[in-house]
Scaffold this motif. Sequence first.
Motif, PDB file in Angstrom:
ATOM      1  N   ASN A 115       0.920  -1.034   0.018  1.00  0.00           N
ATOM      2  CA  ASN A 115      -0.145   0.370   0.724  1.00  0.00           C
ATOM      3  C   ASN A 115       0.974   1.483  -0.048  1.00  0.00           C
ATOM      4  O   ASN A 115       1.734   1.451   0.813  1.00  0.00           O
ATOM      5  CB  ASN A 115      -1.180   0.041   1.065  1.00  0.00           C
ATOM      6  N   TYR A 116       0.681   2.615  -0.896  1.00  0.00           N
ATOM      7  CA  TYR A 116       1.173   3.651  -0.522  1.00  0.00           C
ATOM      8  C   TYR A 116      -0.649   4.466   0.096  1.00  0.00           C
ATOM      9  O   TYR A 116      -1.537   4.352  -0.751  1.00  0.00           O
ATOM     10  CB  TYR A 116       1.641   4.212  -2.328  1.00  0.00           C
ATOM     11  N   ASN A 120       3.592   8.100  -0.065  1.00  0.00           N
ATOM     12  CA  ASN A 120       3.964   7.350   0.238  1.00  0.00           C
ATOM     13  C   ASN A 120       4.172   5.581   0.607  1.00  0.00           C
ATOM     14  O   ASN A 120       2.795   5.598   1.745  1.00  0.00           O
ATOM     15  CB  ASN A 120       5.078   7.882   2.083  1.00  0.00           C
ATOM     16  N   GLN A 121       5.442   5.009   0.318  1.00  0.00           N
ATOM     17  CA  GLN A 121       4.891   3.422   1.062  1.00  0.00           C
ATOM     18  C   GLN A 121       4.781   2.654   1.823  1.00  0.00           C
ATOM     19  O   GLN A 121       5.693   3.998   2.860  1.00  0.00           O
ATOM     20  CB  GLN A 121       6.158   2.412   0.553  1.00  0.00           C
ATOM     21  N   ASN A 176      -1.786   1.795  -5.438  1.00  0.00           N
ATOM     22  CA  ASN A 176      -1.181   2.912  -5.376  1.00  0.00           C
ATOM     23  C   ASN A 176      -2.202   4.281  -5.912  1.00  0.00           C
ATOM     24  O   ASN A 176      -2.369   4.189  -7.294  1.00  0.00           O
ATOM     25  CB  ASN A 176      -0.384   3.458  -6.102  1.00  0.00           C
ATOM     26  N   THR A 246       3.864   9.047   8.222  1.00  0.00           N
ATOM     27  CA  THR A 246       2.665   8.127   7.164  1.00  0.00           C
ATOM     28  C   THR A 246       1.938   6.857   7.235  1.00  0.00           C
ATOM     29  O   THR A 246       0.752   7.210   7.414  1.00  0.00           O
ATOM     30  CB  THR A 246       4.048   8.305   6.118  1.00  0.00           C
TER      31      THR A 246
END
Length: 272
Positions: A115-116, A120-121, A176, A246
Amino acid sequence: MMIPISVVIPVKNEEKNLPRSLDLLKEFSEIIVVDSGSTDKTKEIAEKWGAKFINFEWNGKFPKKRNWVLRNERLKNDWVLFLDADELPSKEFIQEIKERVGREDYDGYWITFINYFMGNQLKHGDKFRKLPLFKVGKGEYEKIEEDSWSHLDMEIHEHPIINGNVGNIKAPIIHNDYRGLEHYIQKHNAYSSWEARRYLKLKEEGFDQLNKRQRLKYKLIEMGVMPAAYFIGSFFFKAGFLDGRTGYDFARFKANYFLQIQAKIKELENYT
Protein backbone atom coordinates in the motif's frame (compact mmCIF):
# COMPACT_ATOMS: atom_id res chain seq x y z
CA MET A 1 2.98 -16.39 -25.30
CA MET A 2 0.19 -14.40 -23.71
CA ILE A 3 -0.77 -15.14 -20.12
CA PRO A 4 -4.02 -17.20 -20.18
CA ILE A 5 -5.81 -15.17 -17.50
CA SER A 6 -8.76 -12.82 -18.02
CA VAL A 7 -8.20 -9.56 -16.15
CA VAL A 8 -11.37 -7.69 -15.14
CA ILE A 9 -11.00 -4.04 -14.09
CA PRO A 10 -14.12 -2.45 -12.54
CA VAL A 11 -13.94 1.34 -12.96
CA LYS A 12 -15.64 4.70 -12.74
CA ASN A 13 -13.83 7.86 -13.86
CA GLU A 14 -10.37 6.28 -13.81
CA GLU A 15 -8.67 8.23 -16.61
CA LYS A 16 -5.76 9.00 -14.28
CA ASN A 17 -4.99 5.45 -13.13
CA LEU A 18 -6.17 3.33 -16.06
CA PRO A 19 -3.33 3.99 -18.58
CA ARG A 20 -0.72 2.96 -16.02
CA SER A 21 -2.68 -0.18 -15.19
CA LEU A 22 -3.28 -1.23 -18.80
CA ASP A 23 0.36 -0.71 -19.70
CA LEU A 24 1.39 -3.23 -17.03
CA LEU A 25 -1.18 -5.79 -18.19
CA LYS A 26 -0.05 -6.06 -21.82
CA GLU A 27 0.98 -9.72 -21.44
CA PHE A 28 -2.50 -10.92 -20.45
CA SER A 29 -4.62 -12.43 -23.21
CA GLU A 30 -7.88 -10.73 -22.20
CA ILE A 31 -8.55 -7.39 -20.51
CA ILE A 32 -12.11 -6.34 -19.67
CA VAL A 33 -12.91 -2.86 -18.35
CA VAL A 34 -16.33 -2.76 -16.67
CA ASP A 35 -17.50 0.80 -16.30
CA SER A 36 -20.20 2.46 -14.16
CA GLY A 37 -21.08 5.39 -16.38
CA SER A 38 -17.81 7.32 -16.37
CA THR A 39 -17.96 10.94 -17.48
CA ASP A 40 -14.23 11.29 -18.17
CA LYS A 41 -12.05 9.61 -20.83
CA THR A 42 -12.12 6.13 -19.27
CA LYS A 43 -13.87 4.54 -22.26
CA GLU A 44 -11.54 6.11 -24.83
CA ILE A 45 -8.48 4.97 -22.86
CA ALA A 46 -9.75 1.40 -22.52
CA GLU A 47 -10.48 1.13 -26.24
CA LYS A 48 -7.15 2.73 -27.18
CA TRP A 49 -5.34 -0.01 -25.26
CA GLY A 50 -7.44 -2.74 -26.89
CA ALA A 51 -9.42 -3.70 -23.80
CA LYS A 52 -13.01 -4.91 -24.05
CA PHE A 53 -15.25 -2.17 -22.66
CA ILE A 54 -18.56 -2.94 -20.91
CA ASN A 55 -20.94 -0.28 -19.62
CA PHE A 56 -22.52 -1.74 -16.48
CA GLU A 57 -25.90 -0.39 -15.37
CA TRP A 58 -26.80 -1.66 -11.90
CA ASN A 59 -30.46 -2.23 -11.08
CA GLY A 60 -29.87 -2.05 -7.31
CA LYS A 61 -30.08 -5.82 -6.85
CA PHE A 62 -27.81 -8.86 -6.91
CA PRO A 63 -25.51 -9.34 -8.75
CA LYS A 64 -23.20 -6.37 -8.49
CA LYS A 65 -20.40 -5.63 -10.93
CA ARG A 66 -17.88 -8.44 -10.35
CA ASN A 67 -20.46 -11.21 -9.94
CA TRP A 68 -22.35 -9.86 -12.95
CA VAL A 69 -19.24 -10.40 -15.09
CA LEU A 70 -18.79 -13.92 -13.76
CA ARG A 71 -22.41 -14.77 -14.51
CA ASN A 72 -22.90 -12.97 -17.83
CA GLU A 73 -19.59 -12.73 -19.68
CA ARG A 74 -18.04 -15.63 -21.55
CA LEU A 75 -14.44 -15.24 -20.43
CA LYS A 76 -11.73 -16.48 -22.80
CA ASN A 77 -9.65 -18.11 -20.09
CA ASP A 78 -10.03 -20.61 -17.27
CA TRP A 79 -8.70 -18.09 -14.74
CA VAL A 80 -9.88 -14.59 -13.83
CA LEU A 81 -8.04 -11.82 -12.00
CA PHE A 82 -10.02 -8.88 -10.60
CA LEU A 83 -8.00 -5.69 -10.25
CA ASP A 84 -8.95 -2.11 -9.47
CA ALA A 85 -7.41 0.54 -11.72
CA ASP A 86 -5.07 1.62 -8.90
CA GLU A 87 -3.80 -1.93 -8.27
CA LEU A 88 -0.63 -2.45 -10.29
CA PRO A 89 0.97 -5.88 -10.77
CA SER A 90 4.70 -5.95 -10.08
CA LYS A 91 7.06 -7.68 -12.52
CA GLU A 92 7.68 -10.31 -9.84
CA PHE A 93 3.94 -10.93 -9.53
CA ILE A 94 3.51 -11.43 -13.27
CA GLN A 95 6.47 -13.81 -13.40
CA GLU A 96 5.18 -15.85 -10.47
CA ILE A 97 1.69 -16.35 -11.85
CA LYS A 98 3.21 -17.37 -15.20
CA GLU A 99 5.04 -20.15 -13.39
CA ARG A 100 2.30 -21.25 -11.01
CA VAL A 101 -1.26 -20.63 -12.18
CA GLY A 102 -2.71 -23.67 -13.90
CA ARG A 103 0.25 -25.86 -12.95
CA GLU A 104 -0.69 -26.45 -9.32
CA ASP A 105 -3.64 -28.05 -7.53
CA TYR A 106 -5.18 -24.74 -6.51
CA ASP A 107 -8.46 -23.10 -7.48
CA GLY A 108 -7.64 -19.63 -6.16
CA TYR A 109 -4.82 -17.54 -4.72
CA TRP A 110 -4.48 -15.01 -1.93
CA ILE A 111 -2.44 -11.98 -2.96
CA THR A 112 -0.57 -9.51 -0.77
CA PHE A 113 -0.69 -5.80 -1.59
CA ILE A 114 1.92 -3.13 -0.99
CA ASN A 115 0.00 0.00 0.00
CA TYR A 116 0.89 3.61 -0.67
CA PHE A 117 -0.67 6.44 1.31
CA MET A 118 -0.25 10.15 0.55
CA GLY A 119 2.50 9.23 -1.92
CA ASN A 120 4.57 7.11 0.48
CA GLN A 121 4.90 3.34 0.75
CA LEU A 122 3.61 1.67 3.89
CA LYS A 123 6.09 -1.06 4.81
CA HIS A 124 4.59 -1.91 8.20
CA GLY A 125 1.26 -1.96 9.99
CA ASP A 126 -1.76 -4.09 9.12
CA LYS A 127 -1.06 -5.99 5.89
CA PHE A 128 -3.65 -5.92 3.12
CA ARG A 129 -4.59 -9.21 1.41
CA LYS A 130 -7.29 -10.18 -1.06
CA LEU A 131 -8.38 -13.24 -3.01
CA PRO A 132 -8.93 -11.76 -6.49
CA LEU A 133 -7.40 -14.57 -8.58
CA PHE A 134 -9.35 -17.79 -9.04
CA LYS A 135 -10.53 -20.37 -11.53
CA VAL A 136 -13.68 -19.52 -13.45
CA GLY A 137 -16.59 -21.60 -12.17
CA LYS A 138 -14.91 -22.27 -8.83
CA GLY A 139 -16.13 -19.22 -6.99
CA GLU A 140 -17.84 -15.86 -6.87
CA TYR A 141 -18.20 -13.01 -4.41
CA GLU A 142 -20.44 -13.61 -1.41
CA LYS A 143 -24.06 -12.55 -1.72
CA ILE A 144 -25.22 -10.02 0.84
CA GLU A 145 -28.92 -9.20 1.11
CA GLU A 146 -28.76 -5.45 0.55
CA ASP A 147 -31.31 -4.65 -2.14
CA SER A 148 -33.14 -2.17 0.07
CA TRP A 149 -30.21 -0.10 1.30
CA SER A 150 -26.94 -0.44 -0.65
CA HIS A 151 -25.80 2.36 -2.97
CA LEU A 152 -22.54 0.68 -4.05
CA ASP A 153 -22.72 -1.06 -7.42
CA MET A 154 -19.53 -3.09 -6.92
CA GLU A 155 -18.43 -5.65 -4.37
CA ILE A 156 -16.25 -3.68 -1.95
CA HIS A 157 -16.21 -5.68 1.28
CA GLU A 158 -17.72 -8.87 -0.11
CA HIS A 159 -15.20 -11.71 -0.22
CA PRO A 160 -14.84 -14.43 -2.89
CA ILE A 161 -16.09 -17.84 -1.80
CA ILE A 162 -13.90 -20.47 -3.48
CA ASN A 163 -14.97 -24.08 -3.91
CA GLY A 164 -11.56 -25.73 -3.78
CA ASN A 165 -7.99 -25.35 -2.59
CA VAL A 166 -6.54 -21.88 -2.13
CA GLY A 167 -2.84 -21.00 -2.21
CA ASN A 168 -0.74 -17.87 -1.81
CA ILE A 169 1.12 -15.76 -4.37
CA LYS A 170 4.24 -14.39 -2.68
CA ALA A 171 5.03 -11.53 -5.09
CA PRO A 172 2.94 -8.41 -4.43
CA ILE A 173 0.58 -6.11 -6.27
CA ILE A 174 1.15 -2.39 -5.75
CA HIS A 175 -1.88 -0.42 -4.50
CA ASN A 176 -1.30 3.25 -5.23
CA ASP A 177 -4.25 5.58 -5.82
CA TYR A 178 -2.94 8.74 -7.44
CA ARG A 179 -6.20 10.63 -6.92
CA GLY A 180 -5.23 11.98 -3.51
CA LEU A 181 -6.48 12.29 0.02
CA GLU A 182 -9.75 14.02 -0.87
CA HIS A 183 -10.79 11.02 -2.97
CA TYR A 184 -9.69 8.63 -0.20
CA ILE A 185 -11.89 10.45 2.33
CA GLN A 186 -14.92 10.55 0.02
CA LYS A 187 -14.56 6.86 -0.80
CA HIS A 188 -14.30 5.77 2.82
CA ASN A 189 -17.24 7.96 3.79
CA ALA A 190 -19.36 5.92 1.35
CA TYR A 191 -17.85 2.65 2.59
CA SER A 192 -18.58 3.47 6.24
CA SER A 193 -22.25 4.09 5.43
CA TRP A 194 -22.40 0.67 3.78
CA GLU A 195 -20.65 -0.98 6.73
CA ALA A 196 -23.08 0.60 9.22
CA ARG A 197 -26.11 -0.70 7.36
CA ARG A 198 -24.54 -4.11 6.89
CA TYR A 199 -23.85 -4.34 10.63
CA LEU A 200 -27.53 -3.71 11.42
CA LYS A 201 -28.55 -6.32 8.85
CA LEU A 202 -26.14 -8.87 10.34
CA LYS A 203 -27.43 -8.06 13.81
CA GLU A 204 -30.83 -9.30 12.64
CA GLU A 205 -29.57 -12.37 10.81
CA GLY A 206 -26.59 -13.41 12.93
CA PHE A 207 -22.82 -13.33 12.48
CA ASP A 208 -22.25 -17.08 12.11
CA GLN A 209 -21.52 -16.97 8.36
CA LEU A 210 -18.58 -14.61 8.83
CA ASN A 211 -14.96 -15.67 9.19
CA LYS A 212 -13.04 -15.21 12.41
CA ARG A 213 -11.50 -11.85 11.44
CA GLN A 214 -14.87 -10.44 10.34
CA ARG A 215 -16.60 -11.58 13.54
CA LEU A 216 -13.87 -9.94 15.62
CA LYS A 217 -14.26 -6.68 13.70
CA TYR A 218 -17.99 -6.49 14.27
CA LYS A 219 -17.64 -7.53 17.91
CA LEU A 220 -15.23 -4.65 18.52
CA ILE A 221 -17.58 -2.30 16.66
CA GLU A 222 -20.44 -3.48 18.86
CA MET A 223 -18.32 -2.76 21.94
CA GLY A 224 -17.45 0.69 20.59
CA VAL A 225 -13.69 0.10 20.76
CA MET A 226 -12.83 -0.72 17.14
CA PRO A 227 -11.13 2.66 16.36
CA ALA A 228 -8.78 2.40 19.33
CA ALA A 229 -8.20 -1.34 18.81
CA TYR A 230 -7.24 -0.81 15.18
CA PHE A 231 -4.91 2.10 15.89
CA ILE A 232 -3.12 0.32 18.75
CA GLY A 233 -2.88 -2.96 16.85
CA SER A 234 -1.68 -1.53 13.55
CA PHE A 235 0.49 1.36 14.74
CA PHE A 236 2.10 -0.27 17.79
CA PHE A 237 1.82 -4.08 17.69
CA LYS A 238 2.28 -4.33 13.90
CA ALA A 239 4.98 -1.62 13.91
CA GLY A 240 3.20 0.99 11.83
CA PHE A 241 5.22 3.57 13.73
CA LEU A 242 8.25 2.50 11.68
CA ASP A 243 6.63 4.22 8.70
CA GLY A 244 6.95 7.52 10.52
CA ARG A 245 4.38 10.28 10.02
CA THR A 246 2.82 8.47 7.07
CA GLY A 247 2.22 5.39 9.20
CA TYR A 248 0.69 7.54 11.93
CA ASP A 249 -1.58 9.41 9.53
CA PHE A 250 -2.75 6.19 7.87
CA ALA A 251 -3.54 4.53 11.20
CA ARG A 252 -5.44 7.64 12.34
CA PHE A 253 -7.48 7.86 9.12
CA LYS A 254 -8.31 4.15 9.28
CA ALA A 255 -9.27 4.43 12.96
CA ASN A 256 -11.49 7.39 12.02
CA TYR A 257 -13.12 5.19 9.37
CA PHE A 258 -14.19 2.76 12.08
CA LEU A 259 -15.33 5.68 14.23
CA GLN A 260 -17.58 6.77 11.34
CA ILE A 261 -19.06 3.27 11.16
CA GLN A 262 -19.82 3.23 14.88
CA ALA A 263 -21.36 6.72 14.81
CA LYS A 264 -23.51 5.93 11.76
CA ILE A 265 -24.77 2.74 13.42
CA LYS A 266 -25.90 4.79 16.42
CA GLU A 267 -27.56 7.35 14.17
CA LEU A 268 -29.42 4.68 12.21
CA GLU A 269 -30.57 3.01 15.41
CA ASN A 270 -31.89 6.34 16.71
CA TYR A 271 -34.00 6.80 13.57
CA THR A 272 -35.50 3.31 13.54
